[in-house]
Scaffold this active site. Structure first.
Site, PDB file in Angstrom:
ATOM      1  N   HIS A  65       5.195  24.204 -42.636  1.00  0.00           N
ATOM      2  CA  HIS A  65       3.981  24.965 -42.941  1.00  0.00           C
ATOM      3  C   HIS A  65       4.152  25.522 -44.359  1.00  0.00           C
ATOM      4  O   HIS A  65       5.271  25.844 -44.784  1.00  0.00           O
ATOM      5  CB  HIS A  65       3.768  26.098 -41.929  1.00  0.00           C
ATOM      6  N   ASP A  67       3.744  28.223 -46.047  1.00  0.00           N
ATOM      7  CA  ASP A  67       4.408  29.478 -46.423  1.00  0.00           C
ATOM      8  C   ASP A  67       5.934  29.351 -46.409  1.00  0.00           C
ATOM      9  O   ASP A  67       6.633  30.257 -46.850  1.00  0.00           O
ATOM     10  CB  ASP A  67       3.937  30.654 -45.537  1.00  0.00           C
ATOM     11  N   HIS A 141       7.871  26.290 -32.027  1.00  0.00           N
ATOM     12  CA  HIS A 141       6.680  26.627 -32.809  1.00  0.00           C
ATOM     13  C   HIS A 141       5.635  25.547 -32.521  1.00  0.00           C
ATOM     14  O   HIS A 141       5.780  24.778 -31.572  1.00  0.00           O
ATOM     15  CB  HIS A 141       7.092  26.692 -34.287  1.00  0.00           C
ATOM     16  N   HIS A 266       8.102  38.105 -42.560  1.00  0.00           N
ATOM     17  CA  HIS A 266       7.052  37.149 -42.205  1.00  0.00           C
ATOM     18  C   HIS A 266       5.893  37.880 -41.527  1.00  0.00           C
ATOM     19  O   HIS A 266       5.536  37.628 -40.387  1.00  0.00           O
ATOM     20  CB  HIS A 266       7.637  36.062 -41.282  1.00  0.00           C
TER      21      HIS A 266
HETATM   22 ZN   LIG Z   1       5.139  30.919 -41.356  1.00  0.00          ZN
END
Ligand SMILES: [Zn+2]
Length: 307
Positions: A65, A67, A141, A266
């Site tokens: 992802h 980020d 995740h 985060h």
């Molecule tokens: Zn993340």
């Protein structure tokens, strides 16, 4: 300057805010520098934090992802620009091979990187040096994600008064450490008599995940665990929908794993204005131990040895 510290480069999930850059973490561990999850803007945050490309020896990406990886093109090109010559190892979930290739070649540059890609396709120990072993575990995740753990082997701490009492000095000390015993003043001295156990230190990096066994395993007995805590308990439904942890769950991981220091990061941008203190409070009450709410450019020393 501590020789084992976490330099926080960014702490925002999903989108950067005025106060928080995308993720980015640099773990200084003796002579090594491990860069975890370089999000967008990491190269510039390194500049503010005094971290140079030449200090990076390993890059560990938990998942792809944005980020957690959009900073790779800049950081990789900077390693090449600065003519870093020492080898750099790059770890990422093996399912992301093509994604890593695209990030590495996102813009035109002459790729002279001394980078060895080590896609993680089997869990367990992925690197071992005399100073530590690096392990990876699959987290839970929405996309393939791995968590990392660094563990220093246990050693022995020499006790000067015992050495003196038994007449061991100079080069004999090194020989005793290597061989486990020696003759001194006509009698045998065992290493155990003049030293005590020195527990190795450990560090865990747990990013985007739901509660899962691997998160507890990675954090087990660590001196420092960096844990995502995207949401507050009031938003626990969002956390489970999107495969994230609440701050309270991060606290529970640290508590049940017996970690010493919990670093929260985060954060969802939804707490930018209301403040992230609520996240800190929730983690503290679940953990009971020391919790740090990470801010950009913080330097957090790995706690001194517990013995
Ligand atoms: Zn993340």
């Amino acid at each position: 300057m501590s020789n084992r510290e976490l330099v926080v480069l960014g702490t925002a999930s999903q989108a950067p805010t005025r106060a928080r850059n995308h993720n980015g973490y640099f773990l200084r561990w003796d002579g090594e520098g491990l860069l975890f999850d370089p999000g967008e803007g990491t190269q510039r945050q390194m500049l503010f934090a005094g971290v140079t490309a030449s200090q990076i020896t390993r890059i560990c990406v938990t998942h792809f992802h944005g980020d957690h990886c959009l900073g790779l093109p800049g950081v990789l090109q900077r390693i090449a620009l600065d003519r870093v010559e020492h080898p750099v190892q790059g770890y990422y979930p093996a399912e992301g091979r093509e994604m890593f290739w695209r990030l590495r070649h996102a813009a035109i540059f002459h790729d002279t990187l001394p980078l060895t890609e080590r896609p993680v396709d089997a869990y367990g120990v992925i690197a071992a040096t005399p100073g530590f072993r690096l392990e990876a575990r699959a987290l839970s995740h929405r996309v393939p994600t791995v968590g990392y753990r660094l563990t220093e082997p246990d050693g022995r701490r020499m006790l000067p008064d015992r050495l003196a009492a038994l007449g061991v000095a100079g080069p004999d000390i090194g020989r005793l450490q290597r061989e486990g015993q020696l003759e001194a003043d006509g009698h045998r001295v065992l290493l155990d008599e003049v030293s005590e156990l020195r527990r190795g230190q450990s560090f865990a990096f747990i990013m985007d995940t739901r509660l899962c066994d691997a998160a507890f395993e990675l954090a087990q007995g660590t001196d420092m665990v960096v844990c995502e805590s995207t949401f507050a308990e009031a938003d626990a439904a969002l956390a489970s929908d999107y495969g994230h942890l609440t701050a309270g769950q991060a606290g529970r991981i640290a508590a049940e794993a017996g970690a010493r220091l919990l670093v929260l990061t985060h954060f969802s941008q939804r707490y930018e204005d209301s403040g992230s203190e609520v996240l800190l409070q929730e983690a503290v009450s679940a953990f009971g131990g020391e919790v740090v709410l990470a801010g950009d450019l913080d330097r957090i020393p790995v706690p001194r040895r517990a013995r």
